[in-house]
Design a protein around this motif. Structure first.
Motif, short mmCIF file in Angstrom:
data_model
loop_
_atom_site.label_atom_id
_atom_site.label_comp_id
_atom_site.label_asym_id
_atom_site.label_seq_id
_atom_site.Cartn_x
_atom_site.Cartn_y
_atom_site.Cartn_z
N GLU A 1 -18.61 -24.34 -38.63
CA GLU A 1 -17.76 -23.18 -37.66
C GLU A 1 -17.68 -22.15 -38.28
OE1 GLU A 1 -13.86 -24.47 -36.37
OE2 GLU A 1 -14.75 -26.63 -36.06
N PRO A 2 -18.88 -21.14 -38.38
CA PRO A 2 -18.77 -19.95 -39.09
C PRO A 2 -17.87 -18.71 -38.45
CG PRO A 2 -20.89 -20.24 -37.81
CD PRO A 2 -20.03 -21.49 -37.87
N THR A 3 -17.33 -18.09 -39.23
CA THR A 3 -16.45 -17.04 -38.78
C THR A 3 -17.36 -15.99 -37.69
OG1 THR A 3 -15.31 -17.04 -40.52
CG2 THR A 3 -14.82 -15.12 -39.05
N LEU A 4 -16.98 -15.94 -36.56
CA LEU A 4 -17.78 -15.08 -35.43
C LEU A 4 -17.40 -13.67 -35.77
CD1 LEU A 4 -16.77 -17.15 -32.18
CD2 LEU A 4 -18.77 -17.28 -33.78
N GLN B 1 -16.65 -11.34 -33.98
CA GLN B 1 -15.57 -10.77 -33.43
C GLN B 1 -14.15 -11.01 -34.06
OE1 GLN B 1 -17.59 -12.70 -31.79
NE2 GLN B 1 -16.47 -14.11 -30.12
N GLU B 2 -14.43 -12.01 -35.16
CA GLU B 2 -13.30 -12.64 -35.85
C GLU B 2 -13.24 -12.02 -37.18
OE1 GLU B 2 -13.57 -16.57 -35.27
OE2 GLU B 2 -12.74 -16.60 -33.21
N GLN B 3 -14.34 -11.42 -37.63
CA GLN B 3 -14.55 -10.92 -38.95
C GLN B 3 -13.46 -9.78 -39.21
OE1 GLN B 3 -18.51 -10.66 -39.54
NE2 GLN B 3 -18.94 -12.81 -39.48
N LYS B 4 -12.41 -9.85 -39.69
CA LYS B 4 -11.45 -8.85 -39.93
C LYS B 4 -11.40 -8.43 -41.31
CE LYS B 4 -8.81 -9.33 -35.97
NZ LYS B 4 -8.79 -10.65 -35.04
#
Length: 194
Positions: A170-173, A175-178
């Motif tokens: 489940e790689p970090t998408l 749009q979720e990379q903050k």
């Protein structure tokens, strides 16, 4: 993943002035950034185009007990010495002469086959090695294992092995990379105290 080098190594001091005089003025590393406030500072020295040395200054930090480079110890332990590579053999002799002139203990220059090295300590008793890479023996191009009884994992060779760790499922998408603000973002400010 591809790595460029060591971005920085973080060490601690209780005397930032002595640390700056040693690393900047004697050893010759540029002081390229300073952050903090009394009781908590971090100062960065440039080692090379990609590598830095960072010193935290914390209240009540004392020099570590002197320990010779590479001598085995017992108990909790995680750091032996810091090795900086110089560009030429002449640079080795220059740092040797500078340390001797400053009346700071320095070893003789030793031939380790793939590198020539000399050893010393900074004002915090951090063990330092200055090395010059012998161009006849480039371990990065031709890795070598000379341990007569290498540990099990080392026997598998020098290159990273696939399938040792779980695959990312489940790689970090995007749009979720903050990315959150942290200490040091003030270095982007146009304000400069030099």
């Amino acid at each position: 993943m591809r790595y460029k080098g060591i971005n920085h190594i973080a060490l601690a001091t209780g005397d930032l002035n002595a640390t700056i005089r040693f690393w900047r003025d004697l050893v010759g590393l540029r002081l390229i950034a300073g952050l903090g406030r009394p009781g908590y500072r971090q100062y960065f020295f440039e080692i090379g185009p990609r590598d830095m040395l960072l010193f935290f200054e914390w209240n009540h930090v004392q020099p570590i007990p002197e320990k010779d480079h590479g001598v085995p110890v017992q108990g909790p332990f995680g750091f032996d010495h810091l090795a900086l590579e110089v560009e030429t053999l002449e640079d080795m002799w220059q740092i040797y002469d500078r340390l001797k002139a400053a009346d700071i203990w320095v070893s003789e220059i030793l031939d380790h086959g793939f590198i020539y090295s000399l050893y010393s300590f900074d004002p915090n008793n951090i063990p330092i090695e200055f090395s010059w890479a012998n161009p006849e023996f480039d371990l990065r191009k031709t890795p070598r294992m000379q341990d007569s009884k290498p540990v099990f994992e080392a026997r598998k060779g020098p290159d990273p092995l696939p399938d040792v760790w779980p695959e990312v499922s489940e790689p970090t998408l995007p749009q979720e990379q903050k990315i959150y603000p942290g200490e040091g973002s003030e270095l982007r400010s146009k304000k400069n105290r030099w």
